[in-house]
Design an enzyme around this catalytic site. Structure first.
Site, PDB file in Angstrom:
ATOM      1  CB  SER A  57     -10.250  -1.325  -9.102  1.00 33.00           C
ATOM      2  OG  SER A  57      -9.759  -0.153  -8.509  1.00 33.00           O
TER       3      SER A  57
ATOM      4  CG  HIS B 257      -6.203   0.006 -12.055  1.00 33.21           C
ATOM      5  ND1 HIS B 257      -5.903  -1.286 -11.708  1.00 33.21           N
ATOM      6  CD2 HIS B 257      -6.715   0.573 -10.924  1.00 33.21           C
ATOM      7  CE1 HIS B 257      -6.214  -1.489 -10.446  1.00 33.21           C
ATOM      8  NE2 HIS B 257      -6.701  -0.380  -9.951  1.00 33.21           N
TER       9      HIS B 257
ATOM     10  CD  GLU C 186      -3.707  -3.751 -13.692  1.00 30.44           C
ATOM     11  OE1 GLU C 186      -3.407  -4.948 -13.550  1.00 30.44           O
ATOM     12  OE2 GLU C 186      -4.820  -3.276 -13.352  1.00 30.44           O
TER      13      GLU C 186
ATOM     14  CG  ASN D  40      -7.507  -5.064  -8.212  1.00 30.81           C
ATOM     15  OD1 ASN D  40      -6.675  -5.206  -7.322  1.00 30.81           O
ATOM     16  ND2 ASN D  40      -8.025  -3.883  -8.514  1.00 30.81           N
TER      17      ASN D  40
END
Length: 696
Positions: free
Chosen positions: A413, A434, A446, A484
């Protein structure tokens, strides 16, 4: 059998005479959209059927892989051209001879409305029906809100029109939306039904009566739709139109529908949702990859059978891949297998899949202890503990056993994938994939390219996303990538708000009112506070000492409160229900005292503007650093990974819509008040100063 002798033969619609039943065939690849040429050809064919004495009935069918699947997106935003679809559909319903729809693939939007106007409908068992206009901020514009209730009743029509969901043929038959399922030869079955209807009274949908709901049920139904819409306008307006079908004649109801359609088409929300629609498609098109072929991938290896690994395994099994899950020991492997089986059992119990489908998917997943069994895999994805050293050792060991050409992917992440790739002798084969939790549900993926990832590996990631029915966004390496990284910045701002006077439930309520499905503190509890805690501890040595740091989350973790999984985090959970916890309130108030801040009431508008400013600020930095190439990449990530309301179009589209002024005012105000505690994001300031927009 002879074709209709008219100019329509050269167009996308042709009339094939096969007395007594003619076939009107629409052939407008790829999805038989209702372009102007299709509308004109269909209207001409219906008129020919009506006046030709040798034709006693007609079947409307489509060539290719689907029935009419909606409007022609190339006409979006263009002035409408005659004939208008409502006029074409009215002509179908008014035809003096039976007209039967033969539906395969999907009948969506205008395609569904065409089918509704026919006097009967036959569908292939795999066909689907839907009116998805609310997903574009619109309502059906050619009678869908008025004809559908006349066939299926108000309750079912409210569900279908306001959700925009697609129903399969079996459900459509139960609802009364179609008359028959095809037994194998769709056109033959439709023509047979058309022959049965010759000389019979025609069942015109628009002439059917609708049983009204009582006032209380109607009011509750409308309120429920608006609550679920979370600020989106179209679902509530669609509900109003559906309910009107019980009290208005068809033409009056259609006039109200058309008026609403045109009003919404000119709205900000519809513009935002159309942007979201096109952005979801544009993210898959990367300059320089058009001619690059993906690597062949069918055998998947997954290292780690925890929550993420299990979800990833299910996603690949659902898409028909050969999956093998490995763990370090028998106990962890058994727990992972039980976790996967439980997910499928729940899907069977809820009716989402059949027991046979569950068993078939479970058979595609194999299990083993140790990575040596992965030597025949085309792609291996690691989903182990979020620790750089652990992942580097794993990739070194995988490098030693996997054949050349195998793609090595990490589900990290936050971590630097360049460093993970450097642990192998094949960094060009390494990529970030991801997934977002739960991986078998969330649409966003992602795809993180390192400094050395090969172009065909990126192409492979995009190809996999398509097969998995994910929405991919390609980005470069940075801490947290796109989603994130932005989340960490606006979560900080949410924590600043706590120190200044807000409480977690007030921040969450303000953002849910803004349109998010959950606020940041509720999301943290769902994800687990320990994950972010581990990252904060990892980054602590490099943290700028001037940075304002809020330690409330750390103190929650030190108290063993990791969120829902421990029954307490930012909230306390009793019977699965979220409750405000006095323990957290006291912890927040104590943090204010330690900071020396006088707590104040923070209005919802301030909470929303500051969170939005934090999102846009960090997005500008991401663009300036070329982590992604386009603003739409950020918008898609935030909408599909973090619940940013699609009817706002994503944070950067919205910034263009409302202007950067209000956001910059917030930035400047906070910078002056808090100094180094707030990052004013030079990229945003320079963009605004130059008069640039995100979508010129």
């Amino acid at each position: 059998m002879t074709d209709m002798a008219s100019a329509n033969d050269a167009g996308p619609v042709r009339l094939v005479r096969n007395a007594p039943v003619a076939v009107i065939e629409i052939d407008n690849p790829p999805v038989n959209a209702t372009s102007q040429a299709v509308r004109a050809g269909l209207l001409a064919a219906i008129r020919e059927v009506d006046r030709d004495p040798q034709i006693s009935a007609a079947v409307i069918a489509c060539a290719g892989r689907t029935f009419v699947a909606g409007a022609d997106i190339r006409e979006f935003g263009q002035p409408p051209q005659e004939p208008h679809l409502p006029d074409v559909i009215n002509a179908i319903e008014a035809c003096s001879k039976p007209v039967v729809a033969a539906v395969h693939g999907t009948a969506l939007g205008g395609g569904c409305e065409i089918a509704l106007a026919c006097h009967a409908r036959v569908a292939d068992p795999g066909a689907g029906f839907g009116l998805p206009e609310v997903k574009l901020g619109l309502v059906p514009g050619a009678g869908g809100t008025q004809r559908l209730p006349r066939l299926v009743g108000l309750e079912a029509a409210l569900d279908l029109v306001t959700s925009g969901r697609t129903v399969k043929a079996a459900e459509a038959l139960r609802l009364g939306l179609i008359d028959r399922l095809s037994s194998g030869d769709l056109r033959r079955d439709a023509m047979e039904l058309a022959r049965e209807l010759i000389d019979q009274p025609l069942r015109r949908t628009g002439e059917l009566n609708v049983d009204a709901m009582n006032a209380e049920a109607a009011s509750e139904g409308g309120a429920d739709v608006r609550r679920k819409a979370r600020g989106a306008e179209a679902p509530g307006r669609a509900a109003e139109l559906v309910l009107l079908s019980a009290s208005l004649p068809l033409q009056d109801g259609m006039a109200r529908e058309r008026e609403t359609f045109l009003e919404l088409r000119a709205s900000r929300q519809s513009a935002a949702l159309r942007h979201a629609f096109f952005a979801e498609r544009e993210v898959t098109r990367l300059p320089g990859l058009d001619s690059i072929e993906p690597r062949p991938v069918q055998k998947i290896g997954i290292v780690g059978a925890g929550t993420m690994g299990s979800g990833i395994a299910i996603a690949f099994a659902d898409a028909g891949f050969d999956v093998k899950v490995v763990e370090t020991g028998e106990q962890a492997l058994a727990a992972g297998q039980a976790r996967i089986t439980e997910v499928y059992d729940k899907q069977v119990a809820s009716g989402r899949i059949t027991a046979a489908a569950r068993d078939e998917r479970l058979r595609t997943i194999g299990y083993a202890v140790g990575i040596s069994s992965l030597s025949d895999r085309d792609l291996v994805i690691e989903a182990v503990f979020e620790d750089l050293d652990v992942k580097r050792v794993l990739f070194r060991d995988l490098d030693a056993i996997l054949p050349p050409g195998t793609v090595l992917a990490t589900n990290t992440s936050y971590l630097d994938i360049n460093l993970i790739a450097a642990a192998t002798s094949r960094p060009a084969d390494v990529v970030g994939l991801h997934f977002f939790s739960p991986a078998n549900v969330m649409k966003l993926l992602e795809i993180v390219r390192t400094d050395r990832t090969a172009p065909d590996v990126i192409a492979t990631g995009l190809s996999l996303a398509k097969r998995l029915r994910k929405i991919p966004v390609v980005c470069r390496v940075c801490d947290g990538f796109v989603g994130n990284r932005i989340l960490s910045r606006y979560r900080l701002q949410a924590e600043y708000l706590l120190e200044e006077g807000a409480l977690p439930h007030e921040v969450d309520a303000a953002l849910e009112a803004f349109g998010f499905p959950m606020g940041p503190f509720a999301v943290s509890d769902l994800a687990g506070l320990d994950i972010a805690w581990a990252r904060r501890k990892r980054l602590a040595p490099t943290r700028d000492p001037r940075e304002r740091y809020v330690d409330i989350a750390d103190r929650l973790c030190e108290a063993g409160r990791f969120g829902r999984k421990t029954g307490a985090g930012w909230y306390r959970y009793t019977g699965g229900k979220r409750q405000v916890d006095p323990f957290v309130t006291e912890l927040v108030e104590e943090a204010s005292r330690r900071r020396g801040l006088t707590r104040r009431s923070v209005p919802a508008e301030e909470i929303q503007s500051r969170i939005r400013a934090a999102i846009v600020n960090e997005a500008c930095k991401i663009l300036d650093e070329r982590i992604v190439e386009r603003p739409l990449d950020v918008d898609v990530v935030m909408m599909h990974g973090y619940g940013y309301p699609a009817w706002r179009g994503g944070p950067l589209f919205e910034a263009d819509t409302v202007g950067l002024g209000p956001i910059l005012d917030t930035v400047q105000e906070r910078a002056e008040r808090d100094g180094p505690g707030w990052d004013p994001a030079d990229g945003l300031v320079s963009r605004a100063a130059s008069g640039a927009t995100f979508y010129p």
